[in-house]
Design an enzyme around this catalytic site. Sequence first.
Site, PDB file in Angstrom:
ATOM      1  N   LYS A 106      69.432  36.491  46.036  1.00  0.00           N
ATOM      2  CA  LYS A 106      70.444  35.855  45.379  1.00  0.00           C
ATOM      3  C   LYS A 106      70.319  35.168  44.209  1.00  0.00           C
ATOM      4  CE  LYS A 106      73.635  37.062  49.366  1.00  0.00           C
ATOM      5  NZ  LYS A 106      74.561  36.440  50.268  1.00  0.00           N
TER       6      LYS A 106
ATOM      7  N   PHE B 140      87.362  33.013  50.218  1.00  0.00           N
ATOM      8  CA  PHE B 140      85.924  32.819  49.618  1.00  0.00           C
ATOM      9  C   PHE B 140      85.565  33.848  48.366  1.00  0.00           C
ATOM     10  CE2 PHE B 140      84.399  34.616  53.553  1.00  0.00           C
ATOM     11  CZ  PHE B 140      83.564  35.772  53.020  1.00  0.00           C
TER      12      PHE B 140
ATOM     13  N   GLU C 221      74.505  50.959  48.789  1.00  0.00           N
ATOM     14  CA  GLU C 221      74.213  49.720  47.999  1.00  0.00           C
ATOM     15  C   GLU C 221      73.170  50.334  47.185  1.00  0.00           C
ATOM     16  OE1 GLU C 221      73.954  47.032  50.708  1.00  0.00           O
ATOM     17  OE2 GLU C 221      76.149  46.725  51.500  1.00  0.00           O
TER      18      GLU C 221
ATOM     19  N   TYR D   5      80.899  43.927  47.082  1.00  0.00           N
ATOM     20  CA  TYR D   5      81.556  43.172  48.054  1.00  0.00           C
ATOM     21  C   TYR D   5      82.975  43.466  48.412  1.00  0.00           C
ATOM     22  CZ  TYR D   5      77.820  40.133  48.563  1.00  0.00           C
ATOM     23  OH  TYR D   5      76.256  39.208  48.827  1.00  0.00           O
TER      24      TYR D   5
ATOM     25  N   ARG E 104      67.781  42.486  58.751  1.00  0.00           N
ATOM     26  CA  ARG E 104      68.766  41.343  59.017  1.00  0.00           C
ATOM     27  C   ARG E 104      68.400  40.559  59.974  1.00  0.00           C
ATOM     28  NH1 ARG E 104      74.039  41.673  56.797  1.00  0.00           N
ATOM     29  NH2 ARG E 104      75.030  41.290  58.633  1.00  0.00           N
TER      30      ARG E 104
ATOM     31  N   ASN F 174      73.114  31.498  50.454  1.00  0.00           N
ATOM     32  CA  ASN F 174      72.224  31.845  51.570  1.00  0.00           C
ATOM     33  C   ASN F 174      71.006  32.877  50.869  1.00  0.00           C
ATOM     34  OD1 ASN F 174      73.747  34.181  51.327  1.00  0.00           O
ATOM     35  ND2 ASN F 174      74.709  34.067  53.359  1.00  0.00           N
TER      36      ASN F 174
ATOM     37  N   HIS G  38      70.662  38.912  50.551  1.00  0.00           N
ATOM     38  CA  HIS G  38      71.407  40.047  51.135  1.00  0.00           C
ATOM     39  C   HIS G  38      70.722  41.144  51.606  1.00  0.00           C
ATOM     40  CE1 HIS G  38      74.396  43.048  51.571  1.00  0.00           C
ATOM     41  NE2 HIS G  38      73.764  43.922  51.138  1.00  0.00           N
TER      42      HIS G  38
END
Length: 155
Positions: A16, A64, A133, A56, A92, A119, A122
């Site tokens: 990110k 948010f 994706e 998303y 993950r 964070n 992704h």
Amino acid sequence: HLMASMEVEESYIMIKPDGVQRGLVGEIISRFEKKGFKLKGLKLFHCPKQLAEEHYKDLSSKPFFPKLITYITSGPVVCMAWEGVGVVASARKLIGATNPLQAEPGTIRGDLAVQTGRNVVHGSDSPENGKREIALWFKEGELTEWTPVQTPWLV
Ligand code: RTP
């Protein structure tokens, strides 16, 4: 939690904008490389709002969501396609919990991040979303099929 899988899968992993801005690109890529997964696609990319919203879309009703879109489009991201046995669930685990303060030490977020809204990385949450994706973020011709030499220790 995702079950450990024996299937060859693909996961879309994205560093990110905060990860890029903080100079963590090499550190984050190296964790997936060292684990033994295979890189099939890699690019630096400043993503348009429309693509961030599509990526998303399942979170579009969350309070948010607007902040999340502003964050993801605030600067370039590093888009990656990784392939391997059980790569979706394993990635993950390598990434750690969504809230970096709850992520275990040793995970990317546990070691490198503090805030949920910052964070650093992704990872796809299912093999189906991995394919979806990767198709969303990469154009045809941007992915490379290749066979690494000297793989016997990892298969
Ligand atoms: P990701 O999709 O980025 O890998 O993250 P994830 O599965 O761990 O978390 P998810 O629930 O899908 O949320 C996606 C991203 O939205 C931001 N977020 N902010 N309460 C909040 O402010 C909040 N909750 C989620 C995070 O950047 C999260 O990674």
